[in-house]
Design an enzyme around this catalytic site. Sequence first.
Site, mmCIF file in Angstrom:
data_model
loop_
_atom_site.group_PDB
_atom_site.id
_atom_site.type_symbol
_atom_site.label_atom_id
_atom_site.label_comp_id
_atom_site.label_asym_id
_atom_site.label_seq_id
_atom_site.Cartn_x
_atom_site.Cartn_y
_atom_site.Cartn_z
ATOM 1 N N ARG A 108 5.402 -4.717 -13.312
ATOM 2 C CA ARG A 108 6.372 -4.845 -14.544
ATOM 3 C C ARG A 108 5.415 -5.401 -15.697
ATOM 4 O O ARG A 108 4.286 -6.222 -15.421
ATOM 5 C CB ARG A 108 7.422 -5.717 -14.228
ATOM 6 C CG ARG A 108 8.377 -5.215 -13.228
ATOM 7 C CD ARG A 108 9.622 -6.301 -12.956
ATOM 8 N NE ARG A 108 9.086 -7.735 -12.504
ATOM 9 C CZ ARG A 108 9.786 -8.837 -13.044
ATOM 10 N NH1 ARG A 108 10.523 -8.736 -13.929
ATOM 11 N NH2 ARG A 108 9.090 -9.873 -12.694
ATOM 12 N N SER A 177 0.254 -10.423 -6.494
ATOM 13 C CA SER A 177 0.788 -10.815 -5.194
ATOM 14 C C SER A 177 0.040 -10.311 -3.919
ATOM 15 O O SER A 177 0.670 -9.714 -2.899
ATOM 16 C CB SER A 177 2.313 -10.624 -5.130
ATOM 17 O OG SER A 177 2.761 -11.235 -6.105
ATOM 18 N N ASP A 230 3.502 -15.662 -7.037
ATOM 19 C CA ASP A 230 4.706 -15.474 -7.228
ATOM 20 C C ASP A 230 5.545 -17.023 -7.169
ATOM 21 O O ASP A 230 6.638 -17.564 -7.709
ATOM 22 C CB ASP A 230 5.804 -14.682 -6.652
ATOM 23 C CG ASP A 230 5.828 -14.559 -5.047
ATOM 24 O OD1 ASP A 230 4.757 -15.447 -4.504
ATOM 25 O OD2 ASP A 230 6.249 -14.049 -4.352
#
Length: 504
Positions: A108, A177, A230
């Site tokens: 994203r 991540s 995250d």
Amino acid sequence: MGRAAFGLAVGCAVVSCAIAAVLVRKGVERRAKWSRVVGVLREFEEGCSTSGHRLRQVVDAMAVEMHAGLASEGGSKLKMLLTFVDNLPNGNEKGLYYALDLGGTHFRVLRVHLKGTKQKILDHKVEKQAIPPHLLTGTSEELFGFIALTLKRFIEKEGDDFELQPVSRRDLGFTFSFPVRQTSVSSGFLIKWTKGFAIEDMVGKDVAECLQSARTMLGLDVRVAALINDSAGTLALGHYHDEDTMVAVIIGTGTNACYIERADAIIKCQGLISNSGGMVINMEWGNFWSSHLPRTPYDVDLDAESPNPYDQGFEKMISGMYLGDIVRRVILRMAKEADLFGEVGKSLSEPFTLRTPLMCAMHQDESSDLREVARIMEETLEVSNIPLRVRRLVVRVCDAVTRRAARLAAAGIVGILKKIGRDGKGGSSSNSSEGVRRTVVAIEGGLYENYSLFREYMRDALEEILGEEMSQNVVLRLSQDGSGLGAALLAAAVSSSSSLSSLV
């Protein structure tokens, strides 16, 4: 004639007695089988037991492992990794910031416009992009070239959406991540790929530098201000909205936690310079282990058959990746123990066919006949015509697994609070002159967000461990999009002098 009738009557009586004996025997066998099924359930429930005493033992073990992990590298199952984040957003940040969130086969791109002066986020835009399959095994240049090109196209749209004047350089937060050895707040070296990626030339390289090289090729002036995972993003987002946020926990497919630690408590990095006196520590708490954790034979088997045996023990007891399969394993044992469903089908024997969202749906089935339980068992595990009393047992299995997971997660959180002196009992980092302080725990992840019973069990356990009065000072707050918004906000905090305030 009389004798014939008498003989017939005797014969009928004998046959009736034989039939009755068979029926009695079958009844006894059915009851014995049912008793074995119930015995399996009770044994499992006892194995999953999380009494208040046991939870407090887990709390103490978590705090001890945290101390050990901060004292030396490899001194604990908890890695206690430095993030080099020593300033968190507080609501005063201004400007336009970007974020990249790469954690799977999609990534994203986000743009956030901050007004400052506590007016919070004015607007933000998000785009999601699939990564072409060939890039998952290609080269680092190909992957980051694709990401940089997508970012460039996204930035070119900012005038249409935000009507802002062009700026020469843009700061970006990058949520990456995958396992990384962090060397600064904005750099870190890839340790290994997971989640289907296998780009060999990337291992050992600086992640931020790879992105910087790709954007330079495109003439794009973007600086990676923060490279994070995250959980750090969730902490940043929580702190932006409430400066009492000291802990962030991910409870979704996987699980992790981070928190704000005093810089002088990080013994393995003595002399560490921190602008705020504190630093965000990435615990990697999924690998926590203690003999006080209530482990059952089903957990042992799951671990042994997993791709990473003897690793991530805590995660395998509390995260969404594994809970559904623990339930499946118990149901399979019941079926074999008493021939509950006839011949056991392939689906019931296949690992991970029962996903945790389906387990949640069965657990929260409120219909009088538990029709959702019957539907999921038939469609997913190929088991049909399940009696109501068996459906009720299935719900109890789901409850035992969920209750244990939620209560252990709560104990883990209290372990962190104990370490930083916010459990009301005075820990190693407490300041007794300040008294009991309000603490917010930001929690993100689909398991916590979408599972109301899980949240309820967590809150109950927190109150049981801390006591009703003290637990009122601990707020469990749902967070959303820490990996996106949180990364952009952290880039703003790193870039802005307005965030240079004490974290501890």
